[in-house]
Design an enzyme around this catalytic site. Structure first.
Site, PDB file in Angstrom:
ATOM      1  CB  THR A  61      85.728  93.065  14.896  1.00  0.00           C
ATOM      2  OG1 THR A  61      85.152  93.839  13.853  1.00  0.00           O
ATOM      3  CG2 THR A  61      85.545  93.791  16.209  1.00  0.00           C
ATOM      4  CG  HIS A 107      82.269  92.639   5.294  1.00  0.00           C
ATOM      5  ND1 HIS A 107      81.209  93.508   5.316  1.00  0.00           N
ATOM      6  CD2 HIS A 107      82.531  92.324   6.581  1.00  0.00           C
ATOM      7  CE1 HIS A 107      80.848  93.696   6.577  1.00  0.00           C
ATOM      8  NE2 HIS A 107      81.633  93.003   7.366  1.00  0.00           N
ATOM      9  CG  HIS A 129      84.116  97.111   6.625  1.00  0.00           C
ATOM     10  ND1 HIS A 129      84.358  95.768   6.516  1.00  0.00           N
ATOM     11  CD2 HIS A 129      83.852  97.347   7.936  1.00  0.00           C
ATOM     12  CE1 HIS A 129      84.261  95.207   7.717  1.00  0.00           C
ATOM     13  NE2 HIS A 129      83.952  96.136   8.586  1.00  0.00           N
ATOM     14  CE  LYS A 161      78.138  95.696  15.691  1.00  0.00           C
ATOM     15  NZ  LYS A 161      78.201  97.158  15.550  1.00  0.00           N
ATOM     16  NE  ARG A 167      81.278  94.746  17.420  1.00  0.00           N
ATOM     17  CZ  ARG A 167      81.965  95.711  16.854  1.00  0.00           C
ATOM     18  NH1 ARG A 167      83.236  95.851  17.151  1.00  0.00           N
ATOM     19  NH2 ARG A 167      81.388  96.538  16.039  1.00  0.00           N
ATOM     20  CD  GLN A 207      83.306 106.467  17.702  1.00  0.00           C
ATOM     21  OE1 GLN A 207      82.876 105.390  18.087  1.00  0.00           O
ATOM     22  NE2 GLN A 207      82.832 107.068  16.628  1.00  0.00           N
ATOM     23  CG  ASP A 243      76.285 102.269  13.173  1.00  0.00           C
ATOM     24  OD1 ASP A 243      76.916 103.054  12.448  1.00  0.00           O
ATOM     25  OD2 ASP A 243      76.620 101.093  13.361  1.00  0.00           O
ATOM     26  CE  LYS A 269      75.161  96.944   9.556  1.00  0.00           C
ATOM     27  NZ  LYS A 269      75.821  96.857  10.833  1.00  0.00           N
ATOM     28  CE  LYS A 310      76.077  89.752   7.197  1.00  0.00           C
ATOM     29  NZ  LYS A 310      76.594  88.819   8.168  1.00  0.00           N
ATOM     30  CB  THR A 311      75.262  87.749  -1.640  1.00  0.00           C
ATOM     31  OG1 THR A 311      74.476  87.068  -2.608  1.00  0.00           O
ATOM     32  CG2 THR A 311      76.700  87.781  -2.085  1.00  0.00           C
TER      33      THR A 311
END
Length: 426
Positions: free
Chosen positions: A40, A45, A48, A82, A86, A169, A190, A225, A228-229
């Site tokens: 996607t 990042h 993953h 989610k 998306r 899947q 998930d 999650k 992130k920063t």
RNA sequence: GGUGGGAUUCCCGAGUGGCCAAAGGGGGCAGACUGUAAAUCUGCUAGCUUCGCUUUCGGUGGUUCGAAUCCACCUCCCACCA
């Protein structure tokens, strides 16, 4: 090294279909296993990274990774975890992203001993009626509705398209088992429902017994999650988006409470050492964080880059254990910190002409080199006392930068104490 | 297909003619304190050539001195009924 025990010890195993059989399988056989990635975005990042590290570990134990890029499923979007649907990507975007991901994964696993597959390859030609006839009777709607990820979305609404995700899947697993003898699937927690569907489908289609294991969900101290920063942005593996220095700093600034977990997941240090390091206190814990940051950066960007980042950060903020009292098997121990003076923070080139004559407003410069998103944000930063130019706090947002402000051709700008860029003339 | 409800700034969510660049919360950033941690407190959180100007409240057009707020049409979503 026993893969199963290692996965367990390092905390990778969250749920698994059959612990004993999986342990025996990984111990007695070199298997093919798969992990799926949704293309996607054009870069991975740190969010993953957990499955990637697990893949690396398994490969080192002799198992064969199959990296499945969801070229087809990526066009649908997984509803798991989610709250809303998306956006659907075009085929061209997906193709481009797949290329990028392949390149980045190469840093972590031996690509030549891994198999890359794209599920668009087998879904592209699937005919709806054939597909329904082949596998449609193997799925029970009742069962699917009971899936946690589906239940959740039933509240807010779920399209038929997304509802089908887990079928697709599951079919992936079936194809990989059939064509590549894939016996295990790994994924985030998930994904549990989707993965179990796959195990079921494989058994119904071919009577083969296959397994799956999920990884725990990493959260930061606020329950958000992980990964992130710095501006609420993701920490990317792509150096164009996240410079190595910032990548290093992300790990260096981790929560105390997370340190042990992060060392276990994102470094390859032996568990005995991980435990010893995460038991450190005071300055020792900061050394442990340096080791984490160095090791994680080294994996993602190479030893040389990690070394530079370590030295640059150390020269700005100090080294946690200059005397080397804390024993570690990490290569960081062999770095001579006397070389720190040579190393540098992320550097940006700006045309010399911009600083001639009237010069360039400081706020505009901040925005231009990406330290802030806009000049207005830079202005607020100055007003809040968070802007620094050559290590002096800037008090006036009308401050103009000219060539005279450069020392030895360089100018150090900081947004807060930790985010910095060096500007050099071009 | 019918009826009703909705679309607001990064997210959630107030606002129903001027006091609205838009409450509150979340998230984020900065400052203080610290260990480049956590917790806490404080400030900021659309853009710009910043005592002012420009763009923003699903889209388009209209009413009005003035619209996120009123009207018309359109798009999309949700609920109940069929």
């Amino acid at each position: 090294m026993n893969a199963y025990n290692e996965l367990k010890a390092r905390g990778f195993a969250y749920q698994e279909t059959d612990a004993e059989k999986i342990a025996a399988l990984l111990d007695s056989e070199k298997i093919a296993f798969y992990v799926g990635f949704d293309p996607t975005g054009s870069s991975l990042h740190v969010g993953h990274l957990l499955p990637i590290m697990a893949m690396r570990l398994l490969q080192r134990c002799g198992h064969k990774p199959i990296v499945l890029v969801g070229g087809a499923t990526g066009q649908i979007g997984d509803p798991s975890g989610k709250l809303t649907a998306r956006p659907i990507l075009t085929k061209e975007e997906v193709a481009h992203n797949v290329d990028c991901l392949r390149g980045q994964l190469a840093r972590f696993i031996a690509v030549d001993r891994a198999v890359f597959v794209n599920n668009a390859d087998w879904f592209a030609d699937v005919k709806y009626l054939d597909f329904l006839r082949e596998i449609g009777n193997k799925f029970s709607i009742n069962k699917m509705l009971a899936q946690e990820s589906v239940k959740m979305r039933l509240e807010s609404g779920l399209s038929f398209l997304e509802f089908n995700y887990s079928i697709l899947q599951a079919y992936d697993f079936y194809v990989l088992n059939r064509d590549y003898h894939c016996k295990m699937q790994f994924g985030g927690q998930d994904q549990w429902g989707n993965m179990v569907s796959g195990v079921d489908l494989v058994r119904r289609m071919s009577q083969n017994e296959v397994f799956c294991m999920t990884f725990p969900l990493l959260l930061d101290s606020n329950g958000m999650k992980f990964g992130k920063t710095a501006g609420g942005n993701n920490v990317w593996l792509d150096v164009e988006r996240t410079p190595v220095f910032d990548y290093y700093q992300f790990w260096r600034n981790c929560d105390d409470a997370q340190l042990g977990k992060l060392l276990a997941f994102f470094t390859t240090l032996p568990m005995a050492e991980v435990e010893r390091l995460s038991a450190q206190t005071d300055s020792g814990i900061n050394r442990a964080k340096e080791i984490l940051a160095y090791e994680a950066t080294s994996l993602a960007h190479g030893e040389a880059a990690a070394r530079d980042a370590y030295l640059a950060a150390g020269s700005k903020f100090g080294f946690a254990d200059p005397a080397g009292k804390i024993v570690t098997s990490s290569a960081i121990a062999r770095i001579d910190i006397a070389a720190a003076a040579q190393s540098d923070v992320p550097t940006v080139e700006v045309e010399r002409v911009k600083f001639s004559g009237e010069g360039l407003r400081l706020t505009s410069l901040f925005a231009e080199i990406g330290l802030t998103k806009s000049a207005s944000e830079a202005r607020r930063l100055v007003e809040g006392g968070g802007a620094y130019c050559n290590d002096e706090r800037v008090g006036d947002f009308n401050r103009v930068i000219t060539e005279a402000d450069f020392r030895d051709g360089a100018l150090l700008l900081k947004a807060g104490k930790k985010n910095m860029r060096k500007v050099v003339l071009k």
